[in-house]
Scaffold this active site. Structure first.
Site, PDB file in Angstrom:
ATOM      1  N   CYS A 206      -5.560  -8.761   0.342  1.00 46.89           N
ATOM      2  CA  CYS A 206      -5.132  -9.108   1.701  1.00 46.89           C
ATOM      3  C   CYS A 206      -6.340  -9.315   2.623  1.00 46.89           C
ATOM      4  O   CYS A 206      -7.024  -8.355   2.974  1.00 46.89           O
ATOM      5  CB  CYS A 206      -4.225  -7.987   2.219  1.00 46.89           C
ATOM      6  SG  CYS A 206      -3.877  -8.039   3.975  1.00 46.89           S
TER       7      CYS A 206
ATOM      8  N   CYS B 142      -6.250  -7.467   5.998  1.00 49.53           N
ATOM      9  CA  CYS B 142      -6.459  -6.023   5.785  1.00 49.53           C
ATOM     10  C   CYS B 142      -7.949  -5.705   5.777  1.00 49.53           C
ATOM     11  O   CYS B 142      -8.392  -4.701   6.344  1.00 49.53           O
ATOM     12  CB  CYS B 142      -5.851  -5.586   4.458  1.00 49.53           C
ATOM     13  SG  CYS B 142      -4.068  -5.814   4.337  1.00 49.53           S
TER      14      CYS B 142
END
Length: 107
Positions: free
Chosen positions: A32, A35
């Protein structure tokens, strides 16, 4: 990184309930991009507010049970726990200023 804890399905409940501080849990995954962007911001916030806020990181790929339990459908999702209970949910990557504003009542 003392204020950032790696959480797992096995340790989650114990870690969240074992502290009087607010715990901001970052539900994330290795793949991600957003993230990875917010990770250093969360470390900064945790280090700037010792005794008030801890940050926990839970990899949703490695620990699906907790992610399912809190109905995490998108990452990054940040859930703030106080006294073991979820109090606030933030979805998506946000800048430091916006995160601090959203978390102000807990700091």
């Amino acid at each position: 990184m003392d204020n950032v804890t790696t959480l797992s399905d096995a340790t989650f409940d114990e870690e969240i309930k074992a502290t009087a501080e607010a715990v901001l849990v970052d539900f994330w995954a290795e793949w991600c991009g957003p993230c990875k962007l917010i990770s250093p911001i969360l470390e900064e916030i945790a280090n700037e507010h010792p005794g008030k806020l801890r940050v926990g990181k839970l990899n949703v790929d490695d620990n699906p049970a907790v992610a399912r339990r809190f109905e995490v459908m998108a990452i990054p999702t940040l859930i703030l726990f106080l006294d073991g209970e979820p109090k606030k949910r933030l979805i998506g990557a946000k800048g430091k200023g916006q995160l601090l504003q959203e978390l102000e009542e807990f700091l």
